[in-house]
Design a protein around this motif. Structure first.
Motif, PDB file in Angstrom:
ATOM      1  N   LEU A  37       0.855  -1.042  -0.016  1.00  0.00           N
ATOM      2  CA  LEU A  37       0.119  -0.052   0.040  1.00  0.00           C
ATOM      3  C   LEU A  37       0.891   1.245  -0.131  1.00  0.00           C
ATOM      4  O   LEU A  37       0.495   2.194  -0.807  1.00  0.00           O
ATOM      5  N   LEU A  38       1.690   1.106   0.867  1.00  0.00           N
ATOM      6  CA  LEU A  38       2.951   2.595   0.772  1.00  0.00           C
ATOM      7  C   LEU A  38       3.604   2.681  -0.477  1.00  0.00           C
ATOM      8  O   LEU A  38       3.530   3.620  -0.986  1.00  0.00           O
ATOM      9  N   ASN A  39       3.948   1.551  -1.107  1.00  0.00           N
ATOM     10  CA  ASN A  39       4.612   1.595  -2.351  1.00  0.00           C
ATOM     11  C   ASN A  39       3.652   2.188  -3.534  1.00  0.00           C
ATOM     12  O   ASN A  39       4.026   3.065  -4.187  1.00  0.00           O
ATOM     13  N   TYR A  40       2.330   1.609  -3.497  1.00  0.00           N
ATOM     14  CA  TYR A  40       1.343   2.142  -4.137  1.00  0.00           C
ATOM     15  C   TYR A  40       1.147   3.873  -4.142  1.00  0.00           C
ATOM     16  O   TYR A  40       0.958   4.623  -5.175  1.00  0.00           O
ATOM     17  N   ALA A  41       0.983   3.900  -2.729  1.00  0.00           N
ATOM     18  CA  ALA A  41       0.778   5.548  -2.696  1.00  0.00           C
ATOM     19  C   ALA A  41       1.631   6.334  -2.973  1.00  0.00           C
ATOM     20  O   ALA A  41       1.612   7.326  -3.549  1.00  0.00           O
ATOM     21  N   HIS A  42       2.983   6.014  -2.666  1.00  0.00           N
ATOM     22  CA  HIS A  42       4.000   6.823  -3.321  1.00  0.00           C
ATOM     23  C   HIS A  42       4.243   6.948  -4.826  1.00  0.00           C
ATOM     24  O   HIS A  42       4.450   8.059  -5.246  1.00  0.00           O
ATOM     25  N   LYS A  43       3.945   6.073  -5.741  1.00  0.00           N
ATOM     26  CA  LYS A  43       3.743   6.104  -7.016  1.00  0.00           C
ATOM     27  C   LYS A  43       2.689   7.006  -7.232  1.00  0.00           C
ATOM     28  O   LYS A  43       2.882   7.800  -8.320  1.00  0.00           O
ATOM     29  N   ARG A  44       1.634   6.918  -6.444  1.00  0.00           N
ATOM     30  CA  ARG A  44       0.568   7.807  -6.844  1.00  0.00           C
ATOM     31  C   ARG A  44       0.660   9.236  -6.507  1.00  0.00           C
ATOM     32  O   ARG A  44       0.427  10.256  -7.347  1.00  0.00           O
ATOM     33  N   ILE A  45       1.518   9.584  -5.463  1.00  0.00           N
ATOM     34  CA  ILE A  45       1.964  10.929  -5.280  1.00  0.00           C
ATOM     35  C   ILE A  45       3.055  11.395  -6.180  1.00  0.00           C
ATOM     36  O   ILE A  45       3.029  12.699  -6.533  1.00  0.00           O
ATOM     37  N   ASP A  46       3.782  10.371  -6.463  1.00  0.00           N
ATOM     38  CA  ASP A  46       4.779  10.983  -7.716  1.00  0.00           C
ATOM     39  C   ASP A  46       4.195  11.232  -8.769  1.00  0.00           C
ATOM     40  O   ASP A  46       4.752  12.274  -9.981  1.00  0.00           O
ATOM     41  N   SER A  47       3.217  10.731  -9.163  1.00  0.00           N
ATOM     42  CA  SER A  47       2.549  10.897 -10.521  1.00  0.00           C
ATOM     43  C   SER A  47       1.436  11.787 -10.601  1.00  0.00           C
ATOM     44  O   SER A  47       0.533  12.009 -11.410  1.00  0.00           O
ATOM     45  N   HIS A  63      -9.160  11.985  -8.181  1.00  0.00           N
ATOM     46  CA  HIS A  63      -8.870  10.922  -7.262  1.00  0.00           C
ATOM     47  C   HIS A  63      -8.051   9.663  -7.850  1.00  0.00           C
ATOM     48  O   HIS A  63      -8.601   9.040  -8.750  1.00  0.00           O
ATOM     49  N   CYS A  64      -6.881   9.730  -7.509  1.00  0.00           N
ATOM     50  CA  CYS A  64      -5.921   8.989  -7.924  1.00  0.00           C
ATOM     51  C   CYS A  64      -5.895   7.471  -7.884  1.00  0.00           C
ATOM     52  O   CYS A  64      -5.286   6.693  -8.275  1.00  0.00           O
ATOM     53  N   TYR A  65      -6.193   7.293  -6.585  1.00  0.00           N
ATOM     54  CA  TYR A  65      -6.121   6.058  -6.015  1.00  0.00           C
ATOM     55  C   TYR A  65      -7.509   4.785  -6.459  1.00  0.00           C
ATOM     56  O   TYR A  65      -8.345   5.720  -6.669  1.00  0.00           O
ATOM     57  N   GLN A  66      -7.351   3.721  -6.592  1.00  0.00           N
ATOM     58  CA  GLN A  66      -8.365   2.881  -7.172  1.00  0.00           C
ATOM     59  C   GLN A  66      -9.013   2.851  -5.734  1.00  0.00           C
ATOM     60  O   GLN A  66      -8.458   2.923  -4.734  1.00  0.00           O
ATOM     61  N   SER A  67     -10.332   2.135  -5.976  1.00  0.00           N
ATOM     62  CA  SER A  67     -11.317   2.149  -4.639  1.00  0.00           C
ATOM     63  C   SER A  67     -10.655   1.492  -3.562  1.00  0.00           C
ATOM     64  O   SER A  67     -10.929   1.880  -2.237  1.00  0.00           O
ATOM     65  N   LEU A  68     -10.194   0.336  -3.895  1.00  0.00           N
ATOM     66  CA  LEU A  68      -9.794  -0.605  -2.562  1.00  0.00           C
ATOM     67  C   LEU A  68      -8.565  -0.172  -1.961  1.00  0.00           C
ATOM     68  O   LEU A  68      -8.660   0.135  -0.877  1.00  0.00           O
ATOM     69  N   GLN A  70      -7.895   3.246  -1.738  1.00  0.00           N
ATOM     70  CA  GLN A  70      -8.384   4.529  -1.169  1.00  0.00           C
ATOM     71  C   GLN A  70      -9.140   4.242  -0.068  1.00  0.00           C
ATOM     72  O   GLN A  70      -9.054   4.744   1.195  1.00  0.00           O
ATOM     73  N   GLU A  71      -9.927   2.903   0.249  1.00  0.00           N
ATOM     74  CA  GLU A  71     -10.504   2.763   1.410  1.00  0.00           C
ATOM     75  C   GLU A  71      -9.789   2.230   2.572  1.00  0.00           C
ATOM     76  O   GLU A  71      -9.785   2.637   3.632  1.00  0.00           O
ATOM     77  N   LYS A  72      -8.539   1.678   2.075  1.00  0.00           N
ATOM     78  CA  LYS A  72      -7.498   1.230   3.199  1.00  0.00           C
ATOM     79  C   LYS A  72      -6.828   2.427   3.580  1.00  0.00           C
ATOM     80  O   LYS A  72      -6.540   2.350   4.756  1.00  0.00           O
ATOM     81  N   MET A  77      -5.914   6.416   8.032  1.00  0.00           N
ATOM     82  CA  MET A  77      -6.015   7.958   8.519  1.00  0.00           C
ATOM     83  C   MET A  77      -7.070   7.854   9.618  1.00  0.00           C
ATOM     84  O   MET A  77      -6.900   8.804  10.282  1.00  0.00           O
ATOM     85  N   ARG A  78      -8.108   7.540   9.472  1.00  0.00           N
ATOM     86  CA  ARG A  78      -9.019   7.441  10.521  1.00  0.00           C
ATOM     87  C   ARG A  78      -8.575   6.801  11.849  1.00  0.00           C
ATOM     88  O   ARG A  78      -8.920   7.361  12.909  1.00  0.00           O
ATOM     89  N   TYR A  79      -7.915   5.972  11.729  1.00  0.00           N
ATOM     90  CA  TYR A  79      -7.081   5.440  13.005  1.00  0.00           C
ATOM     91  C   TYR A  79      -6.127   6.449  13.632  1.00  0.00           C
ATOM     92  O   TYR A  79      -5.792   6.697  14.729  1.00  0.00           O
ATOM     93  N   VAL A  80      -5.186   6.512  12.758  1.00  0.00           N
ATOM     94  CA  VAL A  80      -3.894   7.359  13.111  1.00  0.00           C
ATOM     95  C   VAL A  80      -4.063   8.774  13.298  1.00  0.00           C
ATOM     96  O   VAL A  80      -3.375   9.355  13.962  1.00  0.00           O
ATOM     97  N   GLY A  81      -4.986   9.493  12.336  1.00  0.00           N
ATOM     98  CA  GLY A  81      -5.473  10.925  12.438  1.00  0.00           C
ATOM     99  C   GLY A  81      -5.413  11.553  13.710  1.00  0.00           C
ATOM    100  O   GLY A  81      -4.788  12.285  14.181  1.00  0.00           O
ATOM    101  N   PRO A  82      -6.408  10.996  14.659  1.00  0.00           N
ATOM    102  CA  PRO A  82      -6.484  11.597  15.772  1.00  0.00           C
ATOM    103  C   PRO A  82      -5.311  11.454  16.790  1.00  0.00           C
ATOM    104  O   PRO A  82      -5.072  12.243  17.742  1.00  0.00           O
ATOM    105  N   ARG A  83      -4.538  10.533  16.641  1.00  0.00           N
ATOM    106  CA  ARG A  83      -3.346  10.312  17.227  1.00  0.00           C
ATOM    107  C   ARG A  83      -2.010  11.063  17.118  1.00  0.00           C
ATOM    108  O   ARG A  83      -1.103  10.938  17.624  1.00  0.00           O
ATOM    109  N   MET A  84      -2.054  11.310  15.725  1.00  0.00           N
ATOM    110  CA  MET A  84      -0.814  12.060  15.143  1.00  0.00           C
ATOM    111  C   MET A  84      -0.301  13.472  15.997  1.00  0.00           C
ATOM    112  O   MET A  84       0.775  13.580  16.024  1.00  0.00           O
TER     113      MET A  84
END
Length: 109
Positions: A37-47, A63-68, A70-72, A77-84
């Motif tokens: 997922l991280l590798n996928y996200a980095h590629k999407r950010i780069d492009s 919206h660059c992410y595929q739906s699967l 994007q949901e992950k 983000m819902r879990y980590v966001g409030p703890r950031m």
């Protein structure tokens, strides 16, 4: 620091924290799913066609992410966001300011 670099760093920290808490991986490490997922996200950010001028993916019209994936990311983000604010306060505040920043669709460089 460039926007894409900051975004990648923030995402890496968020996924690492989530993976450590949910999958028992050592700090800084990733299980196979989270690493993919991280590798996928980095590629999407780069492009990203908006480059360093974009605000946040949440406000983006493209919206660059595929739906699967994007949901992950959304679950993480819902879990980590409030703890950031406790984990990485500087990143959390910077993200908050970016979220509150008004959008300027016809902004000139």
């Amino acid at each position: 620091m460039k926007r894409k670099i900051r975004e990648k760093e923030m995402l890496t920290k968020m996924i690492s924290y989530y993976c450590r808490k949910h999958h028992g991986v050592q700090p800084g490490g990733f299980c196979k799913d989270c690493g993919d997922l991280l590798n996928y996200a980095h590629k999407r950010i780069d492009s990203c066609p908006k480059g360093d001028d974009k605000l946040s993916c949440k406000k983006c019209t493209i919206h660059c992410y595929q739906s699967l994936q994007q949901e992950k990311i959304r679950v993480i983000m819902r879990y980590v966001g409030p703890r950031m604010i406790y984990i990485h306060p500087v990143f959390a505040l910077r993200h908050l300011f970016n979220e509150l920043r008004p959008t300027f669709p016809n902004r000139k460089k």
